[in-house]
Design a protein around this motif. Sequence first.
Motif, short mmCIF file in Angstrom:
data_model
loop_
_atom_site.label_atom_id
_atom_site.label_comp_id
_atom_site.label_asym_id
_atom_site.label_seq_id
_atom_site.Cartn_x
_atom_site.Cartn_y
_atom_site.Cartn_z
N THR A 53 0.83 -1.20 0.00
CA THR A 53 0.00 0.00 0.00
C THR A 53 0.86 1.25 0.00
OG1 THR A 53 -1.75 -1.20 1.17
CG2 THR A 53 -1.86 1.20 1.22
N LEU A 54 1.92 1.26 0.80
CA LEU A 54 2.87 2.38 0.80
C LEU A 54 3.41 2.60 -0.61
CD1 LEU A 54 4.70 4.45 2.35
CD2 LEU A 54 6.33 2.58 2.63
N ASP A 55 3.81 1.52 -1.26
CA ASP A 55 4.34 1.62 -2.62
C ASP A 55 3.30 2.18 -3.59
OD1 ASP A 55 6.74 0.56 -1.72
OD2 ASP A 55 6.25 -1.50 -2.33
N PHE A 56 2.03 1.79 -3.39
CA PHE A 56 0.97 2.27 -4.27
C PHE A 56 0.78 3.78 -4.12
CE2 PHE A 56 -3.62 3.19 -4.93
CZ PHE A 56 -3.67 2.96 -6.30
N THR A 57 0.84 4.27 -2.88
CA THR A 57 0.67 5.72 -2.68
C THR A 57 1.83 6.49 -3.30
OG1 THR A 57 1.78 5.77 -0.50
CG2 THR A 57 -0.59 5.32 -0.52
N ILE A 58 3.03 5.91 -3.26
CA ILE A 58 4.18 6.56 -3.89
C ILE A 58 3.96 6.63 -5.41
CG2 ILE A 58 6.65 6.31 -4.39
CD1 ILE A 58 6.92 5.07 -1.56
N LYS A 59 3.40 5.57 -5.97
CA LYS A 59 3.04 5.57 -7.39
C LYS A 59 2.07 6.70 -7.69
CE LYS A 59 0.28 2.90 -10.69
NZ LYS A 59 -0.49 1.65 -10.90
N CYS A 60 1.18 6.98 -6.74
CA CYS A 60 0.19 8.05 -6.91
C CYS A 60 0.77 9.44 -6.66
CB CYS A 60 -0.99 7.83 -5.97
SG CYS A 60 -1.97 6.36 -6.33
N GLY A 61 2.03 9.50 -6.21
CA GLY A 61 2.68 10.79 -6.00
C GLY A 61 2.94 11.17 -4.55
N ALA A 62 2.53 10.34 -3.59
CA ALA A 62 2.76 10.64 -2.18
C ALA A 62 4.26 10.67 -1.88
CB ALA A 62 2.07 9.61 -1.29
N THR A 63 4.66 11.53 -0.95
CA THR A 63 6.08 11.67 -0.62
C THR A 63 6.31 11.43 0.87
OG1 THR A 63 5.78 14.07 -0.40
CG2 THR A 63 6.59 13.24 -2.51
N TYR A 64 7.39 10.70 1.17
CA TYR A 64 7.72 10.31 2.54
C TYR A 64 9.20 10.58 2.84
CZ TYR A 64 3.40 7.57 2.02
OH TYR A 64 2.12 7.19 1.79
N GLN A 65 9.52 10.55 4.12
CA GLN A 65 10.92 10.65 4.55
C GLN A 65 11.49 9.24 4.58
OE1 GLN A 65 11.58 13.31 7.95
NE2 GLN A 65 9.52 14.14 7.70
N LEU A 66 11.82 8.73 3.42
CA LEU A 66 12.31 7.36 3.29
C LEU A 66 13.83 7.32 3.43
CD1 LEU A 66 10.04 6.20 0.33
CD2 LEU A 66 9.73 5.72 2.77
N VAL B 241 8.32 -1.88 18.28
CA VAL B 241 9.51 -1.48 17.53
C VAL B 241 9.20 -0.24 16.69
CG1 VAL B 241 10.44 -3.84 17.36
CG2 VAL B 241 8.87 -2.99 15.58
N ASN B 242 10.24 0.38 16.17
CA ASN B 242 10.08 1.48 15.21
C ASN B 242 9.52 0.90 13.91
OD1 ASN B 242 12.38 1.96 17.09
ND2 ASN B 242 12.44 3.96 16.12
N ARG B 243 8.30 1.30 13.54
CA ARG B 243 7.73 0.79 12.28
C ARG B 243 6.93 1.85 11.51
NH1 ARG B 243 4.05 -2.56 15.75
NH2 ARG B 243 5.34 -4.37 15.26
N THR B 244 7.02 3.10 11.92
CA THR B 244 6.19 4.14 11.33
C THR B 244 6.97 5.01 10.34
OG1 THR B 244 4.70 4.22 13.23
CG2 THR B 244 4.77 6.17 11.82
N ILE B 245 6.45 5.09 9.12
CA ILE B 245 7.01 5.94 8.08
C ILE B 245 6.28 7.28 8.12
CG2 ILE B 245 7.43 6.19 5.60
CD1 ILE B 245 8.94 3.85 6.86
N VAL B 246 7.02 8.38 8.05
CA VAL B 246 6.43 9.72 8.16
C VAL B 246 6.49 10.42 6.80
CG1 VAL B 246 6.54 11.94 9.34
CG2 VAL B 246 7.13 9.85 10.58
N THR B 247 5.44 11.15 6.45
CA THR B 247 5.40 11.86 5.18
C THR B 247 6.43 12.99 5.15
OG1 THR B 247 3.66 13.33 6.00
CG2 THR B 247 2.97 11.37 4.78
#
Length: 521
Positions: free
Chosen positions: A137-150, A162-168
């Motif tokens: 799902t994360l990958d799909f949103t990136i395909k749609c143009g969403a941007t994250y601090q990856l 554990v640390n598991r949260t990705i932030v926009t």
Amino acid sequence: MSKEMMSRRNALKLGALGVTGAMLSATSAMAAAPTEKEVKFDEEYDVIVIGTGFAGLAAAAKAAERGLKVLILEKMGRVGGNSVINGGAFAVPNNKDQAAFGIQDSSELFIKDALKAGLGINHVEMLEVIGKRAQETLDFTIKCGATYQLGKKPTWFGGHSVNRTIVTSNMSGSAIIQPMAAFVEKLPGCKLMTRTKFDDFVMSADGTSVVGVTARTNYRFDNKLLSDDVENKSGEKKVYKAKKGVILASGGFSMDKVYRQLQDPRIVPDQDATNHDGATAGALLKAFQIGAMPVHIDWIQQGPWASPDEKGFGVAPLLTQQGLFVKGVCVDVRNGKRFMNEMADRKTRADAQYVILHQDPKAFPVAIGTYNTFDEQIYAAVEKGLASGVMKKFDTLDALAANYKIPADALKATIKKYNEDAKNGVEDEFKKQSLKDVVGKEAIEMKGPFYAIRTVPKPHHTMGGLKINTKAQVISGNTNKPIPGLYAAGEVTGGTHGASRLGSCAIADCLVFGMVAGESI
């Protein structure tokens, strides 16, 4: 009774819907949804989506990618609902950045954490879908143009093991919503309409299936009290046909002053919430009226990281949950002592805060830390918080204590003990798991300067809603089977998170099941 308190008329009108677990489909006081024999359709689509938050846009994108003609209706003047103002934190179990930083995670651990926060009443099959499909799902949103601090170490949210949260990229849900809305509007056969309010479902001639909706275009939202918005007659009536079905993604009801108080009488009408004004229960009630099964309706989550010094969501949640709470402390201003695990799940922390606030409504607990307690991802928010005044900076603990009328010696003793435990790797009295990252160092640097925020719980997420299955089909309370033509995703559904949702799991839930709805319909 204040002018904001619900009237006897409104209480009687909605009272039948305030009983948790009741079968709400047989409320005789409400008119039945119209059938296709009683209406004339103005336009025809394959799929109609109600709502433009994470769930609605994900559903629309997936449905339109399949070649379906999709209509998306949004009652407010802008897209996004709560999603566009949320903190942009997306829990992704077993994600790629975890692997890069050597963090061991699994779907099983994610489910275990969610069950602990949800008091074990979660519908586990829903969590299994999220655990399995979150990275996709994360990958799909990136395909749609969403941007994250990856490419950075994922963030640690309260209640997670554990640390598991990705932030926009901008620490806001807008970094997902705005690109996805643009992506959806460019898809062939996809139409998005704002200021268009869903009013009711249109049923098949025999009343068993959803075949469309009635709505009002040019609608102006101005009623912030009634869940069914009966006193607002603005807009022109339209009827839309949905050949394959309707996806309800209308969100929660934390701003619905009538309906939320019916579920939890402690939430008075003038209590501030983190939600946008349009987070009301009208669409949810219409689904109940056609037989949808309710689940966990009276579990309303309070955000323990909010502040009384700003309206709504604001900037405090970023500064506390991704900053002061991680390595800092939260103290009772009356005695300078800690009273909770600052990284526990939301319900645990909000309940602990309310113990204090019920004894003294003005004794807002204060979160305290130093600059090292802030995640580098939120440094910009630190400046914003200081500029707005929601966060204050002090050179010494004495100055901080004097400002909030905290006993200075007790506060110093609390922080000294806290630092000693962290430095020596000793488990503190509240079993705060995030301190294992600071062994050998001071958790709160005693040289200062010190940062502080007053905290208060605010209604944030309504845990209950419509019961759906793993295909996002809405289940009937009359037959215990899917209602043909009706799907739902996001906060309008219930069961997934149990009694209390883990922080950063809303985006995961909404996007994953939005995708599922768009694939299934």
